[in-house]
Scaffold this active site. Sequence first.
Site, PDB file in Angstrom:
ATOM      1  N   PHE A  53     -15.797   2.709   7.044  1.00  0.00           N
ATOM      2  CA  PHE A  53     -14.436   3.135   6.711  1.00  0.00           C
ATOM      3  C   PHE A  53     -14.153   3.123   5.208  1.00  0.00           C
ATOM      4  O   PHE A  53     -13.020   3.368   4.790  1.00  0.00           O
ATOM      5  CB  PHE A  53     -13.406   2.274   7.454  1.00  0.00           C
ATOM      6  N   THR A  57      -5.056  -7.446  10.706  1.00  0.00           N
ATOM      7  CA  THR A  57      -5.406  -6.191  10.026  1.00  0.00           C
ATOM      8  C   THR A  57      -4.996  -4.971  10.844  1.00  0.00           C
ATOM      9  O   THR A  57      -4.482  -3.997  10.291  1.00  0.00           O
ATOM     10  CB  THR A  57      -6.936  -6.169   9.774  1.00  0.00           C
ATOM     11  N   LYS A  88       0.828  -1.209   0.000  1.00  0.00           N
ATOM     12  CA  LYS A  88       0.000   0.000   0.000  1.00  0.00           C
ATOM     13  C   LYS A  88       0.867   1.265   0.000  1.00  0.00           C
ATOM     14  O   LYS A  88       2.090   1.198   0.209  1.00  0.00           O
ATOM     15  CB  LYS A  88      -0.920  -0.031   1.223  1.00  0.00           C
ATOM     16  N   ASN A  99      -1.966  -0.021   6.822  1.00  0.00           N
ATOM     17  CA  ASN A  99      -1.431  -1.281   7.359  1.00  0.00           C
ATOM     18  C   ASN A  99      -0.528  -2.003   6.364  1.00  0.00           C
ATOM     19  O   ASN A  99      -0.406  -3.220   6.386  1.00  0.00           O
ATOM     20  CB  ASN A  99      -2.561  -2.169   7.884  1.00  0.00           C
ATOM     21  N   ARG A 101      -1.178 -14.568   4.060  1.00  0.00           N
ATOM     22  CA  ARG A 101      -1.963 -13.777   5.031  1.00  0.00           C
ATOM     23  C   ARG A 101      -1.383 -13.900   6.441  1.00  0.00           C
ATOM     24  O   ARG A 101      -1.360 -12.925   7.196  1.00  0.00           O
ATOM     25  CB  ARG A 101      -3.442 -14.188   4.997  1.00  0.00           C
ATOM     26  N   GLU A 149      -9.729  -9.751  -7.331  1.00  0.00           N
ATOM     27  CA  GLU A 149      -8.784  -8.646  -7.087  1.00  0.00           C
ATOM     28  C   GLU A 149      -7.677  -8.599  -8.134  1.00  0.00           C
ATOM     29  O   GLU A 149      -7.310  -7.512  -8.594  1.00  0.00           O
ATOM     30  CB  GLU A 149      -8.175  -8.802  -5.692  1.00  0.00           C
ATOM     31  N   HIS A 163      -1.900  -5.510   1.498  1.00  0.00           N
ATOM     32  CA  HIS A 163      -3.153  -6.249   1.324  1.00  0.00           C
ATOM     33  C   HIS A 163      -2.784  -7.641   0.830  1.00  0.00           C
ATOM     34  O   HIS A 163      -1.868  -7.781   0.025  1.00  0.00           O
ATOM     35  CB  HIS A 163      -4.037  -5.548   0.284  1.00  0.00           C
ATOM     36  N   TYR A 217     -12.198  -2.890  -3.579  1.00  0.00           N
ATOM     37  CA  TYR A 217     -12.676  -2.994  -2.193  1.00  0.00           C
ATOM     38  C   TYR A 217     -14.206  -3.069  -2.126  1.00  0.00           C
ATOM     39  O   TYR A 217     -14.784  -2.699  -1.100  1.00  0.00           O
ATOM     40  CB  TYR A 217     -12.189  -1.791  -1.395  1.00  0.00           C
ATOM     41  N   ARG A 252       3.035  -6.634   9.298  1.00  0.00           N
ATOM     42  CA  ARG A 252       2.373  -5.530  10.020  1.00  0.00           C
ATOM     43  C   ARG A 252       2.889  -5.423  11.454  1.00  0.00           C
ATOM     44  O   ARG A 252       3.045  -4.330  11.987  1.00  0.00           O
ATOM     45  CB  ARG A 252       0.856  -5.728  10.001  1.00  0.00           C
TER      46      ARG A 252
HETATM   47  P1  CMP Z   1      -7.169  -4.835   3.940  1.00  0.00           P
HETATM   48  O1  CMP Z   1      -6.626  -6.156   4.357  1.00  0.00           O
HETATM   49  O2  CMP Z   1      -6.602  -4.217   2.712  1.00  0.00           O
HETATM   50  O3  CMP Z   1      -8.751  -4.925   3.768  1.00  0.00           O
HETATM   51  C1  CMP Z   1      -9.616  -3.867   4.037  1.00  0.00           C
HETATM   52  C2  CMP Z   1      -8.932  -2.697   4.647  1.00  0.00           C
HETATM   53  O4  CMP Z   1      -9.771  -1.746   5.268  1.00  0.00           O
HETATM   54  C3  CMP Z   1      -8.008  -3.158   5.752  1.00  0.00           C
HETATM   55  O5  CMP Z   1      -6.910  -3.841   5.188  1.00  0.00           O
HETATM   56  C4  CMP Z   1      -7.688  -1.821   6.428  1.00  0.00           C
HETATM   57  O6  CMP Z   1      -6.625  -1.170   5.760  1.00  0.00           O
HETATM   58  C5  CMP Z   1      -8.948  -0.995   6.161  1.00  0.00           C
HETATM   59  N1  CMP Z   1      -9.721  -0.631   7.348  1.00  0.00           N
HETATM   60  C6  CMP Z   1      -9.920   0.606   7.797  1.00  0.00           C
HETATM   61  N2  CMP Z   1     -10.691   0.621   8.888  1.00  0.00           N
HETATM   62  C7  CMP Z   1     -10.996  -0.648   9.165  1.00  0.00           C
HETATM   63  C8  CMP Z   1     -11.757  -1.284  10.182  1.00  0.00           C
HETATM   64  N3  CMP Z   1     -12.386  -0.601  11.144  1.00  0.00           N
HETATM   65  N4  CMP Z   1     -11.846  -2.637  10.147  1.00  0.00           N
HETATM   66  C9  CMP Z   1     -11.238  -3.345   9.169  1.00  0.00           C
HETATM   67  N5  CMP Z   1     -10.500  -2.772   8.173  1.00  0.00           N
HETATM   68  C10 CMP Z   1     -10.372  -1.451   8.179  1.00  0.00           C
END
Ligand code: CMP
Length: 136
Positions: free
Chosen positions: A59, A93, A11, A114, A87, A128, A117, A51, A104
């Site tokens: 969010f 996350t 990212k 974070n 993963r 994706e 992805h 997404y 992370r």
């Molecule tokens: P990712 O694994 O890319 O998938 C969805 C993304 O939403 C997650 O990583 C975070 O970067 C983002 N995100 C932001 N806020 C939240 C939240 N409250 N819960 C989960 N994902 C979030």
Amino acid sequence: MKSECTLIVIKPDGIQRHLIGKIISRFEDKGFRVINLRFFIFSREQASEFYSVHKAKPFFEELVSFITSGPVIACLIEGNNAITAVRLMAGATKSFEAAPGTIRGDFGLGLTENLIHASDSPESFIKESGVIFNRT
Ligand code: CMP
């Protein structure tokens, strides 16, 4: 052995913090192969599609703004049980809760920001990677 393919996206925070090499090295050191790679900036339309499972979440807007805020690197990664293993290597996350030893957990503290992805299922991988590699 279950050889499969998955997608990671480094990212905008990972690019800005000069972590490209460190992140990709972890997967190569583990034994995975990088079989395709693309450096690009998500359009808002492409990010919304990427997404789309989060469209109804509070969010979503923040997520799309962040992922379109600068360049990213998408990699197709191949190897044994790639979806699950990659993963696990990315970590939880919420980076501030991610285990040490994960990407992370070792490099970040954010939630939206974070670093990486990783596709969570074969279906997510197909969708994706299609958004990123099969369209320009
Ligand atoms: P990712 O694994 O890319 O998938 C969805 C993304 O939403 C997650 O990583 C975070 O970067 C983002 N995100 C932001 N806020 C939240 C939240 N409250 N819960 C989960 N994902 C979030």
